[in-house]
Design a protein around this motif. Sequence first.
Motif, PDB file in Angstrom:
ATOM      1  N   THR A 148       0.841  -1.197   0.000  1.00 49.73           N
ATOM      2  CA  THR A 148       0.000   0.000   0.000  1.00 49.73           C
ATOM      3  C   THR A 148       0.876   1.247   0.000  1.00 49.73           C
ATOM      4  N   SER A 149       0.693   2.100  -1.012  1.00 50.16           N
ATOM      5  CA  SER A 149       1.519   3.302  -1.146  1.00 50.16           C
ATOM      6  C   SER A 149       1.068   4.395  -0.181  1.00 50.16           C
ATOM      7  N   LYS A 150       1.884   5.454  -0.094  1.00 44.54           N
ATOM      8  CA  LYS A 150       1.548   6.579   0.776  1.00 44.54           C
ATOM      9  C   LYS A 150       0.256   7.255   0.345  1.00 44.54           C
ATOM     10  N   GLY A 151       0.042   7.354  -0.966  1.00 49.90           N
ATOM     11  CA  GLY A 151      -1.178   7.983  -1.461  1.00 49.90           C
ATOM     12  C   GLY A 151      -2.420   7.220  -1.038  1.00 49.90           C
ATOM     13  N   VAL A 152      -2.367   5.896  -1.150  1.00 50.58           N
ATOM     14  CA  VAL A 152      -3.506   5.066  -0.753  1.00 50.58           C
ATOM     15  C   VAL A 152      -3.718   5.166   0.759  1.00 50.58           C
ATOM     16  N   CYS A 153      -2.628   5.091   1.535  1.00 49.12           N
ATOM     17  CA  CYS A 153      -2.736   5.223   2.999  1.00 49.12           C
ATOM     18  C   CYS A 153      -3.323   6.574   3.379  1.00 49.12           C
ATOM     19  N   GLY A 154      -2.781   7.632   2.769  1.00 47.60           N
ATOM     20  CA  GLY A 154      -3.241   8.980   3.089  1.00 47.60           C
ATOM     21  C   GLY A 154      -4.709   9.178   2.764  1.00 47.60           C
ATOM     22  N   GLY A 155      -5.139   8.676   1.613  1.00 49.48           N
ATOM     23  CA  GLY A 155      -6.548   8.794   1.242  1.00 49.48           C
ATOM     24  C   GLY A 155      -7.457   8.046   2.193  1.00 49.48           C
ATOM     25  N   LEU A 156      -7.002   6.870   2.625  1.00 48.66           N
ATOM     26  CA  LEU A 156      -7.780   6.076   3.570  1.00 48.66           C
ATOM     27  C   LEU A 156      -7.936   6.818   4.897  1.00 48.66           C
ATOM     28  N   GLY A 189      -3.861   1.764   8.818  1.00 46.67           N
ATOM     29  CA  GLY A 189      -4.070   3.164   9.170  1.00 46.67           C
ATOM     30  C   GLY A 189      -3.516   3.502  10.537  1.00 46.67           C
ATOM     31  N   HIS A 190      -3.676   2.591  11.487  1.00 47.93           N
ATOM     32  CA  HIS A 190      -3.163   2.836  12.834  1.00 47.93           C
ATOM     33  C   HIS A 190      -1.629   2.817  12.864  1.00 47.93           C
ATOM     34  N   THR A 205      -9.228   3.908  19.172  1.00 47.57           N
ATOM     35  CA  THR A 205      -9.365   4.975  20.163  1.00 47.57           C
ATOM     36  C   THR A 205      -8.261   4.936  21.212  1.00 47.57           C
ATOM     37  N   TYR A 206      -7.460   3.879  21.203  1.00 45.60           N
ATOM     38  CA  TYR A 206      -6.270   3.830  22.072  1.00 45.60           C
ATOM     39  C   TYR A 206      -5.011   4.239  21.320  1.00 45.60           C
ATOM     40  N   ILE A 207      -4.755   3.608  20.171  1.00 46.21           N
ATOM     41  CA  ILE A 207      -3.457   3.769  19.505  1.00 46.21           C
ATOM     42  C   ILE A 207      -3.248   5.173  18.944  1.00 46.21           C
ATOM     43  N   VAL A 208      -4.315   5.835  18.484  1.00 51.16           N
ATOM     44  CA  VAL A 208      -4.154   7.179  17.922  1.00 51.16           C
ATOM     45  C   VAL A 208      -3.763   8.185  19.001  1.00 51.16           C
ATOM     46  N   PRO A 209      -4.480   8.263  20.134  1.00 52.24           N
ATOM     47  CA  PRO A 209      -4.020   9.178  21.197  1.00 52.24           C
ATOM     48  C   PRO A 209      -2.643   8.803  21.759  1.00 52.24           C
ATOM     49  N   ALA A 210      -2.328   7.500  21.792  1.00 47.12           N
ATOM     50  CA  ALA A 210      -1.010   7.086  22.281  1.00 47.12           C
ATOM     51  C   ALA A 210       0.097   7.596  21.368  1.00 47.12           C
ATOM     52  N   ALA A 211      -0.157   7.562  20.061  1.00 45.67           N
ATOM     53  CA  ALA A 211       0.836   8.073  19.103  1.00 45.67           C
ATOM     54  C   ALA A 211       1.008   9.579  19.248  1.00 45.67           C
ATOM     55  N   ILE A 212      -0.088  10.294  19.444  1.00 40.75           N
ATOM     56  CA  ILE A 212      -0.009  11.750  19.635  1.00 40.75           C
ATOM     57  C   ILE A 212       0.799  12.069  20.886  1.00 40.75           C
TER      58      ILE A 212
END
Length: 504
Positions: A177-185, A309-310, A357-364
């Motif tokens: 999966t390319s960056k464009g596909v990831c970004g669009g998703l 995505g995560h 809802t866990y991994i996204v705030p953890a990354a931030i």
Amino acid sequence: MSSTLESVHIRLDKPQINEDELTYDQQHKPRSEFGSREQYLDHELQIMAPKRWRPNLPFKDYRFEIEDTIPALAGTIGKVVMVGAIAATFAEALGLNEGFILENVRYELLIASVFIILFSGFLLPTANLAGTHGPLIPLIPIIVAAGGHPMAFGLLIGAFGLILAISKGGSMLANLTSKGVCGGLLLYLGFVGTASQVKNLFAWAEGIGMSHIAFVVIFCTIILYALLDHFRKRWLAVPLSCLLGGTLAFAMGAPFSFQTEPGLPNMNPMYWWGEDTGWMLGLPTLEHFMVVLPFAILAVAMWSPDFLGHQVFQKISYPERTEKVHMNIDDTMTTASIRQTFGSLLGGSNFTSSWGTYIVPAAIAKRPIPAGALLTALFCIIASVWGYPMDLAIWQPVLCVALIVGVFVPLLEAGMEMTREGKTTQSAAIVVFSSVLVNPAFGWSLTMLLDNLGLVGCKERSSKLSKMSRWVLPGTMFIVLSGVMALVGLLPGIPRLSQVFVNL
């Protein structure tokens, strides 16, 4: 003579120590030795050395920081809401009462806590927590109407998930999966999620005859989020936004009361799978497994874009030299599959995926998975046993702003970050376009095929791919996904093929 002295000098020097050979505990430095809190957190990520299938102990292999409470709080709120949504959908389709929903959600929180501690907090610290598969919720009425059984469905998801994890299929698809596909998703998921939560908050406010509350809460949340971003304190967005939203709504007259009393759910699997208790369905038969087979294939096939995505969001948020602590897609699939299997056997209503809802705030917050995972398990146990926090977590002014600032807006930001360079905008636009047509799994698989063929996106990247990577694997994934979606009736305007075959 000088060369002799130089050689002696070299021999007298202390041997250089390779930092990679040092343990986390040996490399750890106190916060006072760093110029800023951010530098300290970056260093913590860079020195952590996770061990797979071996004990990873708190304070020896990782530490707890105040930032770990943020993803734990957001994850607990998200868990209560998502499991409640699945239990409520099943209850409505099966004619079960509201008592079933509350009891099963409390039960699921305890089940989740055990597997969080065992895997993400102890044996597989790069495996994200096994969360809830939100995109499956619209399918539940169809599954029930077709004669499906929740246990059969969950066991097949667990079996297919293990096959995909053992074969390394998840990471393989992620690499295609390319960056464009990831970004669009990420853009699609972020926009749709934000819009849905804003809509939900206004619907709630209109229901109590106070539409203005929704506008005030969202407007003030936007200002707060901008200020936190300006002062580089975005990791505080979830607790402060929840506090702000709840306080404003209550001060403006929105009704709220604690109703769920402390207690423990029934933890006897035979109660949940009894014919007159729990689900009131009894144990599944072979026919039940055949009915849910296509739905289980689809559920596991939809894992890859979700997990990807995560992981991508984590990579964008973390500093350099932190590859060792990035979420491992195959390990996450393994833990999700095992947790799904045991959860279904025990009588839970949850269907797993990566815990967004866990991994996204953890990354931030720039925190690794395990410390916050243990806090999430603790918060889930408290919410289940105490009961009252569940009422607060599902109150719309708290719930909606938590999901918006903790998950969906960060996904939008990450998607924009991935599509700002190179020939990525075409692929991103096609992902969004095709996802709107059907769903994100369809959009991801179709655009991955088109992108790898070189029809959209970066032609140079396509030319470097092997035949297997260019069209065989992406083409197979698209055909399988589209076929299963057609079979279960997820392609708009096309009748459910399984029903067509039955009618024949």
